[in-house]
Design a protein around this motif. Sequence first.
Motif, short mmCIF file in Angstrom:
data_model
loop_
_atom_site.label_atom_id
_atom_site.label_comp_id
_atom_site.label_asym_id
_atom_site.label_seq_id
_atom_site.Cartn_x
_atom_site.Cartn_y
_atom_site.Cartn_z
N UNK A 25 0.80 -1.22 0.00
CA UNK A 25 0.00 0.00 0.00
C UNK A 25 0.84 1.28 0.00
N UNK A 26 2.11 1.18 0.46
CA UNK A 26 2.97 2.35 0.50
C UNK A 26 2.84 3.17 1.77
N UNK A 27 2.02 2.74 2.72
CA UNK A 27 1.89 3.48 3.98
C UNK A 27 3.20 3.43 4.76
N UNK A 28 3.56 4.56 5.38
CA UNK A 28 4.80 4.65 6.15
C UNK A 28 4.45 5.02 7.59
N UNK A 29 5.03 4.29 8.53
CA UNK A 29 4.88 4.59 9.95
C UNK A 29 6.27 4.89 10.52
N UNK A 88 6.09 -1.53 15.99
CA UNK A 88 7.08 -2.59 15.81
C UNK A 88 6.86 -3.43 14.56
N UNK A 89 5.66 -3.37 13.97
CA UNK A 89 5.40 -4.21 12.78
C UNK A 89 4.07 -3.83 12.16
N UNK A 90 3.86 -4.31 10.95
CA UNK A 90 2.56 -4.23 10.29
C UNK A 90 2.38 -5.48 9.45
N UNK A 91 1.16 -5.70 9.00
CA UNK A 91 0.87 -6.78 8.07
C UNK A 91 0.57 -6.14 6.73
N UNK A 92 1.44 -6.36 5.75
CA UNK A 92 1.35 -5.69 4.45
C UNK A 92 0.02 -5.97 3.76
N UNK A 93 -0.48 -4.94 3.07
CA UNK A 93 -1.72 -5.00 2.29
C UNK A 93 -2.95 -5.23 3.17
N UNK A 100 1.17 -13.99 6.28
CA UNK A 100 1.92 -13.51 5.12
C UNK A 100 1.89 -11.98 5.11
N UNK A 101 3.03 -11.38 4.82
CA UNK A 101 3.09 -9.92 4.78
C UNK A 101 3.48 -9.29 6.10
N UNK A 102 3.74 -10.12 7.15
CA UNK A 102 4.18 -9.56 8.42
C UNK A 102 5.55 -8.90 8.22
#
Length: 404
Positions: free
Chosen positions: A258-262, A296-301, A340-342
């Motif tokens: 998604x391109x989101x930045x934290x 500390x993390x995100x799950x992509x998409x 998946x995506x973590x």
Amino acid sequence: MSFSIAEIDFRDNVSFSFNLILDPARQLPMGMDYVETVLPVDMTTRGAQRPDRADTGVMYTQLLVYEFGFSTESPNVIGMESGVIQNCQITASSYLDTNRPEEARLNTGSGWKPLVRGAPFCTDEYLQINIGTSAYITGLQLQSTTNSYQDIVASFKLQFSDDGVIWYDVMTHTGISQMVFEVSVSGAGSVSDVYDVDLNETERFNAQYVRVISGPCLLGLRLELKGLKYTGPTVDCSTISETVTPVTEQSYVVDSAKGNIFVCGLESVGGDVYCSFSDDNGASWLEIDDNLSNIIALVSNTSIVIGKANDNVTLLVSEDDGFTWNALTDECFNELQAMAGYTEFKTFPYEDTRGQSFNDMYATYGMDGPGSMSLTGTISGIAVTDGGTWIETAWWGTDDWNLL
């Protein structure tokens, strides 16, 4: 002052002694050889003989006048150079491995230097001394580091505290702004040169803790405190766990789909950690919940983001890109890690990367977004590229990160 003794007979030998503290607020000038003092004492007694004695109940009053003199103390060194101030009593906002806080001793150390950090940190780095007991501070002696006679904090501010928690600024005589102290460094000096900074009457203070706050970036110092130290117990270093204030490293994570930045980082030296969010490749930023200490993390998409609360222990989860947060159990956290995506966050430490290109920093600290988007931490903040020129889009230490 008044007191009474119930009964004294002819066999008693009574004497009284008093300890007087004169000028406890130190209003008298220091170094006075003789302060002439007159102390009047009004003493009243009552006779309490047998009922058949005529002097029973008679009051006796006597005015005693004592004349004496005393000297006021002269300021002395507090103990940085001598080692009376122990290593555990010298702390800092940050330091270089080669120039630790305990190296800030006049004439004997190599000098303290802070980490190489961008704004707003570099002008607020501090060296802190715990004197161990209250002292009346009248001045400082400054020296450069042993690296160079020009490697000296020639412009600085002072703060003081009784408990190391609540701090007070040394102000100008108007009381409106914080006082900035300056020393004039010779153009052909030596690392052994000592610069005396004497505080005037309005700048002196009583405190147990003293901070010297660096003005110029990247410079160091050695010092000695001058003043009058009250008698107190020796500091037990076994009760002090760290000699340096912990520094939270800057961190960021990007959603590669998604391109989101934290991004998370300290607002200022000794300040709070702020986390921000951008959904347009860093063109604009929104502040995230201030109860977070880190993401500390995100799950992509997806819209799942994982963080830690201000206690730096409790796990939190958001399912709407960081706008609302709930407690996260260890079991659920383990399930998210298996998805998946973590994607875990990247840290960007406080290091001197001024000589490195963005491409060099990307190799160590970089992450990829969607398409040709790439990001890296820099000494100033976050840089983004779409395959062409790197563009810095935000800076560490601001709460909304919008370009100024």
